[in-house]
Design a protein around this motif. Structure first.
Motif, short mmCIF file in Angstrom:
data_model
loop_
_atom_site.label_atom_id
_atom_site.label_comp_id
_atom_site.label_asym_id
_atom_site.label_seq_id
_atom_site.Cartn_x
_atom_site.Cartn_y
_atom_site.Cartn_z
N LEU A 1 0.83 6.76 5.21
CA LEU A 1 1.54 5.57 4.72
C LEU A 1 1.26 4.36 5.62
O LEU A 1 0.99 3.26 5.12
CB LEU A 1 3.05 5.84 4.67
N ALA A 2 1.31 4.58 6.93
CA ALA A 2 1.08 3.48 7.86
C ALA A 2 -0.35 2.95 7.74
O ALA A 2 -0.57 1.73 7.73
CB ALA A 2 1.35 3.94 9.29
N ALA A 3 -1.33 3.84 7.62
CA ALA A 3 -2.72 3.41 7.49
C ALA A 3 -2.95 2.61 6.21
O ALA A 3 -3.78 1.71 6.17
CB ALA A 3 -3.65 4.62 7.53
N ALA A 4 -2.18 2.95 5.16
CA ALA A 4 -2.33 2.24 3.88
C ALA A 4 -1.46 1.00 3.81
O ALA A 4 -1.55 0.24 2.84
CB ALA A 4 -1.97 3.19 2.74
N GLY A 5 -0.61 0.80 4.82
CA GLY A 5 0.27 -0.37 4.81
C GLY A 5 1.43 -0.23 3.84
O GLY A 5 1.94 -1.23 3.33
N VAL A 6 1.87 1.00 3.59
CA VAL A 6 2.98 1.25 2.66
C VAL A 6 4.23 1.59 3.47
O VAL A 6 4.25 2.57 4.21
CB VAL A 6 2.66 2.41 1.69
N ALA A 7 5.27 0.78 3.33
CA ALA A 7 6.53 1.04 4.01
C ALA A 7 7.39 1.97 3.15
O ALA A 7 7.36 1.88 1.92
CB ALA A 7 7.28 -0.27 4.27
N PRO A 8 8.17 2.85 3.78
CA PRO A 8 9.06 3.71 2.99
C PRO A 8 9.96 2.93 2.03
O PRO A 8 10.24 3.39 0.92
CB PRO A 8 9.87 4.43 4.06
N GLU A 9 10.38 1.73 2.45
CA GLU A 9 11.25 0.93 1.60
C GLU A 9 10.59 0.57 0.27
O GLU A 9 11.26 0.43 -0.76
CB GLU A 9 11.67 -0.34 2.34
N GLN A 10 9.26 0.41 0.29
CA GLN A 10 8.55 0.13 -0.96
C GLN A 10 8.64 1.31 -1.91
O GLN A 10 8.79 1.14 -3.12
CB GLN A 10 7.08 -0.19 -0.66
N VAL A 11 8.52 2.50 -1.37
CA VAL A 11 8.62 3.70 -2.20
C VAL A 11 10.04 3.83 -2.75
O VAL A 11 10.24 4.12 -3.93
CB VAL A 11 8.22 4.95 -1.41
N ALA B 1 12.02 1.55 -3.39
CA ALA B 1 12.23 0.50 -4.39
C ALA B 1 11.44 0.75 -5.67
O ALA B 1 11.41 -0.09 -6.56
CB ALA B 1 11.87 -0.86 -3.81
N PHE B 2 10.77 1.91 -5.75
CA PHE B 2 9.96 2.27 -6.92
C PHE B 2 8.89 1.22 -7.20
O PHE B 2 8.67 0.83 -8.35
CB PHE B 2 10.85 2.48 -8.15
N ALA B 3 8.24 0.77 -6.13
CA ALA B 3 7.23 -0.27 -6.26
C ALA B 3 5.84 0.35 -6.23
O ALA B 3 5.33 0.71 -5.17
CB ALA B 3 7.36 -1.28 -5.12
N PRO B 4 5.19 0.51 -7.40
CA PRO B 4 3.83 1.07 -7.41
C PRO B 4 2.84 0.09 -6.81
O PRO B 4 3.04 -1.13 -6.84
CB PRO B 4 3.56 1.31 -8.90
N SER B 5 1.77 0.61 -6.24
CA SER B 5 0.73 -0.24 -5.67
C SER B 5 -0.55 0.58 -5.54
O SER B 5 -0.51 1.82 -5.55
CB SER B 5 1.14 -0.76 -4.28
N GLU B 6 -1.67 -0.12 -5.43
CA GLU B 6 -2.94 0.59 -5.22
C GLU B 6 -2.91 1.36 -3.91
O GLU B 6 -3.48 2.46 -3.81
CB GLU B 6 -4.10 -0.41 -5.23
N ALA B 7 -2.25 0.79 -2.91
CA ALA B 7 -2.19 1.47 -1.61
C ALA B 7 -1.42 2.79 -1.72
O ALA B 7 -1.86 3.82 -1.20
CB ALA B 7 -1.53 0.55 -0.57
N LEU B 8 -0.28 2.76 -2.40
CA LEU B 8 0.50 3.99 -2.57
C LEU B 8 -0.28 4.99 -3.40
O LEU B 8 -0.32 6.19 -3.07
CB LEU B 8 1.83 3.67 -3.23
N SER B 9 -0.93 4.53 -4.46
CA SER B 9 -1.73 5.44 -5.29
C SER B 9 -2.85 6.08 -4.48
O SER B 9 -3.21 7.24 -4.70
CB SER B 9 -2.31 4.70 -6.49
N GLY B 10 -3.40 5.33 -3.52
CA GLY B 10 -4.45 5.89 -2.67
C GLY B 10 -3.93 7.02 -1.82
O GLY B 10 -4.61 8.05 -1.64
N VAL B 11 -2.72 6.87 -1.28
CA VAL B 11 -2.11 7.95 -0.50
C VAL B 11 -1.87 9.17 -1.38
O VAL B 11 -2.19 10.31 -1.00
CB VAL B 11 -0.79 7.47 0.15
N VAL B 12 -1.31 8.94 -2.57
CA VAL B 12 -1.05 10.04 -3.50
C VAL B 12 -2.36 10.74 -3.88
O VAL B 12 -2.41 11.98 -3.95
CB VAL B 12 -0.33 9.50 -4.76
N MET B 13 -3.42 9.98 -4.10
CA MET B 13 -4.71 10.56 -4.46
C MET B 13 -5.23 11.47 -3.36
O MET B 13 -5.75 12.56 -3.63
CB MET B 13 -5.73 9.46 -4.75
N ARG B 14 -5.06 11.07 -2.11
CA ARG B 14 -5.55 11.90 -1.00
C ARG B 14 -4.75 13.19 -0.89
O ARG B 14 -5.32 14.26 -0.62
CB ARG B 14 -5.50 11.10 0.30
#
Length: 282
Positions: free
Chosen positions: A185-195, A197-210
């Motif tokens: 999450l940190a490497a992708a720049g995704v804060a837990p608060e974004q998750v 808040a149900f905020a989708p993003s390319e960065a979060l999708s990248g983490v999920v993909m990995r």
């Protein structure tokens, strides 16, 4: 398709709360199914701890009760609980490894800790101690207790848990719980608060993909060990079939964990399992 059994308390609980593992258990020899249902019911009872308590201390007390109840059960004394009574015959017969129960309870204590796992290795250890330990118990109930069975349980159990945690991400987000690795999450720049808040993003999708990619690797690594097991012991491992379907859904959703299709039910799970068993995929 196996005949549907007359549902016991544990079977009904498993069907309602763990439909994939329940469907897989139906492919086991009839004489062993109730033990599998009891294990699934036990797993549900301890897995829901973090969801049903208002503070971590209460969760610790609840898990301590289960730990002491299992100690009594292994000593030949069953407390008055439907799940414990259902487990008693298999434990009395010496067919279930006590250490696997301990691993599951320890993993559920981890659910009470704040924050995500620090890295992928930590996440996989959690999956090993929860999901893989349950598979080890199921295989032991079917007489498969050698190193090959433990390897199959570990690889497939980790894969199944990773897939399940990705599918359950919205549910956990509502509870302010997060199981994605903190370093990813940190490497992708995704804060837990974004998750949360149900905020989708390319960065979060990248983490999920990995993480989904790692689950697919574990599934592939499990196949040789699964094929070496006798057919009568493979029933719990048939969860690999829906796991593959869930991974395809994730890919089709662009690895957006908030897409409703990701967590949707899978009505054809039993047919997928029957096909996998017939074609020796599992």
């Amino acid at each position: 398709m196996p005949d549907l059994p007359r549902l016991s308390y544990c079977a009904a609980l498993a069907r309602r709360h763990d439909p994939d593992r329940y469907a897989a258990a139906l492919f086991a020899p009839p004489a062993r199914r109730e033990t599998l249902f009891a294990l699934l019911a036990f797993n549900h009872e301890v897995a829901k701890t973090a969801e049903v308590v208002s503070e971590p201390l209460l969760g610790q007390i609840r898990l301590q009760w289960w730990e002491e109840a299992l100690e009594a059960l292994f000593a030949g004394r069953a407390r008055g609980h439907e799940v414990l009574e259902a487990l008693a015959p298999a434990i009395a017969a010496g067919g279930l490894p006590r250490a696997a129960f301990a691993r599951i309870l320890e993993a559920r204590r981890g659910d009470l800790e704040p924050g995500p796992p620090p890295d992928l290795d930590s996440l996989e250890r959690y999956c090993d101690d929860s999901s893989a330990a349950l598979l080890e118990l199921e295989l032991a109930a079917l007489g498969a207790e050698d190193e090959g069975a433990r390897l199959a349980a570990r690889q497939l159990g980790i894969a199944w848990a990773l897939v399940g945690l990705l599918r359950a991400l919205p549910f956990h987000a509502r509870l302010k719980r997060l199981y994605l690795p903190g370093d990813h999450l940190a490497a992708a720049g995704v804060a837990p608060e974004q998750v949360f808040a149900f905020a989708p993003s390319e960065a979060l999708s990248g983490v999920v993909m990995r993480i989904a990619g790692r689950a697919a690797e574990r599934l592939a690594e499990a196949e040789p060990a699964v094929r070496r097991l006798p057919r009568q012991a493979r029933a719990p491992l048939l969860i690999a079939a829906p796991a593959r379907r869930y991974l395809r859904r994730l890919a089709a959703a662009g690895y957006d964990p908030f897409d409703p299709a990701v967590a949707a039910d899978l009505p054809q799970r039993a047919w997928l399992m029957a096909w996998a068993l017939a074609t020796r995929r599992c």
